[in-house]
Design a protein around this motif. Sequence first.
Motif, mmCIF file in Angstrom:
data_model
loop_
_atom_site.group_PDB
_atom_site.id
_atom_site.type_symbol
_atom_site.label_atom_id
_atom_site.label_comp_id
_atom_site.label_asym_id
_atom_site.label_seq_id
_atom_site.Cartn_x
_atom_site.Cartn_y
_atom_site.Cartn_z
ATOM 1 N N ASN A 68 0.848 -1.196 0.000
ATOM 2 C CA ASN A 68 0.000 0.000 0.000
ATOM 3 C C ASN A 68 0.881 1.242 0.000
ATOM 4 O O ASN A 68 1.486 1.588 1.019
ATOM 5 C CB ASN A 68 -0.917 -0.016 1.229
ATOM 6 C CG ASN A 68 -2.001 1.036 1.146
ATOM 7 O OD1 ASN A 68 -1.817 2.098 0.560
ATOM 8 N ND2 ASN A 68 -3.140 0.746 1.741
ATOM 9 N N HIS A 70 0.173 4.284 0.028
ATOM 10 C CA HIS A 70 -0.333 5.417 0.809
ATOM 11 C C HIS A 70 -0.041 5.277 2.299
ATOM 12 O O HIS A 70 -0.327 6.185 3.073
ATOM 13 C CB HIS A 70 -1.839 5.564 0.602
ATOM 14 C CG HIS A 70 -2.238 5.751 -0.826
ATOM 15 N ND1 HIS A 70 -1.868 6.861 -1.564
ATOM 16 C CD2 HIS A 70 -2.957 4.957 -1.662
ATOM 17 C CE1 HIS A 70 -2.353 6.749 -2.791
ATOM 18 N NE2 HIS A 70 -2.998 5.612 -2.879
ATOM 19 N N TYR A 94 0.885 8.127 8.141
ATOM 20 C CA TYR A 94 0.501 8.677 6.836
ATOM 21 C C TYR A 94 1.152 10.045 6.623
ATOM 22 O O TYR A 94 1.454 10.759 7.591
ATOM 23 C CB TYR A 94 -1.015 8.848 6.761
ATOM 24 C CG TYR A 94 -1.803 7.609 7.092
ATOM 25 C CD1 TYR A 94 -2.218 6.730 6.100
ATOM 26 C CD2 TYR A 94 -2.132 7.306 8.417
ATOM 27 C CE1 TYR A 94 -2.946 5.585 6.411
ATOM 28 C CE2 TYR A 94 -2.853 6.157 8.734
ATOM 29 C CZ TYR A 94 -3.259 5.307 7.727
ATOM 30 O OH TYR A 94 -3.971 4.187 8.037
ATOM 31 N N GLU A 98 -5.544 13.100 3.670
ATOM 32 C CA GLU A 98 -6.168 12.439 2.523
ATOM 33 C C GLU A 98 -5.650 11.013 2.349
ATOM 34 O O GLU A 98 -6.365 10.128 1.875
ATOM 35 C CB GLU A 98 -5.914 13.231 1.245
ATOM 36 C CG GLU A 98 -6.598 14.586 1.185
ATOM 37 C CD GLU A 98 -5.935 15.641 2.063
ATOM 38 O OE1 GLU A 98 -4.760 15.421 2.480
ATOM 39 O OE2 GLU A 98 -6.571 16.658 2.335
ATOM 40 N N ALA A 99 -4.390 10.800 2.727
ATOM 41 C CA ALA A 99 -3.787 9.476 2.564
ATOM 42 C C ALA A 99 -4.479 8.416 3.418
ATOM 43 O O ALA A 99 -4.442 7.228 3.078
ATOM 44 C CB ALA A 99 -2.300 9.531 2.912
ATOM 45 N N ASP A 101 -7.763 8.029 3.891
ATOM 46 C CA ASP A 101 -8.854 7.480 3.078
ATOM 47 C C ASP A 101 -8.319 6.690 1.889
ATOM 48 O O ASP A 101 -8.845 5.621 1.544
ATOM 49 C CB ASP A 101 -9.760 8.610 2.578
ATOM 50 C CG ASP A 101 -10.646 9.176 3.680
ATOM 51 O OD1 ASP A 101 -10.921 8.441 4.647
ATOM 52 O OD2 ASP A 101 -11.049 10.339 3.578
ATOM 53 N N LYS A 102 -7.261 7.210 1.266
ATOM 54 C CA LYS A 102 -6.694 6.526 0.108
ATOM 55 C C LYS A 102 -6.124 5.157 0.496
ATOM 56 O O LYS A 102 -6.258 4.180 -0.249
ATOM 57 C CB LYS A 102 -5.602 7.390 -0.521
ATOM 58 C CG LYS A 102 -6.112 8.652 -1.214
ATOM 59 C CD LYS A 102 -4.970 9.452 -1.802
ATOM 60 C CE LYS A 102 -5.478 10.703 -2.507
ATOM 61 N NZ LYS A 102 -4.359 11.517 -3.055
ATOM 62 N N LYS A 105 -8.949 2.615 0.946
ATOM 63 C CA LYS A 105 -9.459 2.163 -0.351
ATOM 64 C C LYS A 105 -8.466 1.216 -1.014
ATOM 65 O O LYS A 105 -8.849 0.171 -1.568
ATOM 66 C CB LYS A 105 -9.712 3.369 -1.251
ATOM 67 C CG LYS A 105 -10.256 2.995 -2.619
ATOM 68 C CD LYS A 105 -10.495 4.233 -3.478
ATOM 69 C CE LYS A 105 -11.004 3.839 -4.866
ATOM 70 N NZ LYS A 105 -11.228 5.032 -5.731
ATOM 71 N N ARG A 106 -7.199 1.550 -0.949
ATOM 72 C CA ARG A 106 -6.165 0.724 -1.567
ATOM 73 C C ARG A 106 -6.086 -0.646 -0.891
ATOM 74 O O ARG A 106 -5.869 -1.668 -1.564
ATOM 75 C CB ARG A 106 -4.817 1.440 -1.471
ATOM 76 C CG ARG A 106 -3.664 0.703 -2.131
ATOM 77 C CD ARG A 106 -3.886 0.546 -3.615
ATOM 78 N NE ARG A 106 -2.715 -0.026 -4.269
ATOM 79 C CZ ARG A 106 -2.782 -0.886 -5.268
ATOM 80 N NH1 ARG A 106 -3.959 -1.259 -5.752
ATOM 81 N NH2 ARG A 106 -1.677 -1.361 -5.807
#
Length: 275
Positions: A68, A70, A94, A98-99, A101-102, A105-106
């Motif tokens: 991952n 992020h 992180y 924003e990272a 949430d990213k 998802k990743r």
Amino acid sequence: MKTVKIKLLIVVLLFLVSSSTSYSQDENKRPKYITVTTGHWNMDYENFDKDKWIAVEKEFLDNVTKKNEHLLGSFVYLHRYTPDNSEVIFVNAYDSWEAIDKANKRNGELVKAHWPDEAKRKAYFKKKDAYYSVNHSDEIYAPIGKAKQLKPEDANKELIWLVVKSHFAFPEDGSKEEFDSLTNEYVDNVIKKNDKVKGYFQHGHAWGSDKTEFLRVFAVESMEDLDQLGKTNGDLFKAYKSDETERKEFGKKMEKYFTPIHGDFIYTSVPELSK
């Protein structure tokens, strides 16, 4: 899993006035946010085997977490001396809000890539989740001030981690500039000169249940080193400020930023499960 009875150890630490992880030595490359999930063992799990648990978690680490992009870092810590022996602490780092949430998802994408068969995917997570209770809590912290980074050779060791949870008092005559100056001065002239302290990190509340929280995190190699932490810090502070009046003035300035209440929590890292 049987509860292990541990003799209570009282550690007296004299911080300030008397007294994760391996990131770049460049302070600007430290993470911007750190999420802390406090999970709990399933205390009814029978025939628990730590090596088997690590193997199950490592499959996720190797095939999801480490892939991952992020996620700057990921770490696991186990209860050693805390009020709750069921605690399992999961920490992720992180480089931006924003990272977070990213990365979540990743993770989902990587999970499906590694376990494309739904039945096998469900079977793995059933095995993984069986180790834990359904209860957990989440907090997000932001690094504050200077840190003492772990050396690469120390990052791969099982270390003792002391978390000192203090609470900001928000004094009217205080300022961020003064607070940063005081804490950075102490880190540079005491913490970084204490060879027993392998790593030191400061975190403030960013999101969660208590905006007053301020965490100081110390990494040492052994409980013996932890026992000597307060005395060694005190000796180094006296060597740095030999004048007693100056020491008292420094301590008075620092103390106004905190309430009298703090808590100490001791954990053991699991280096096999670190990114």
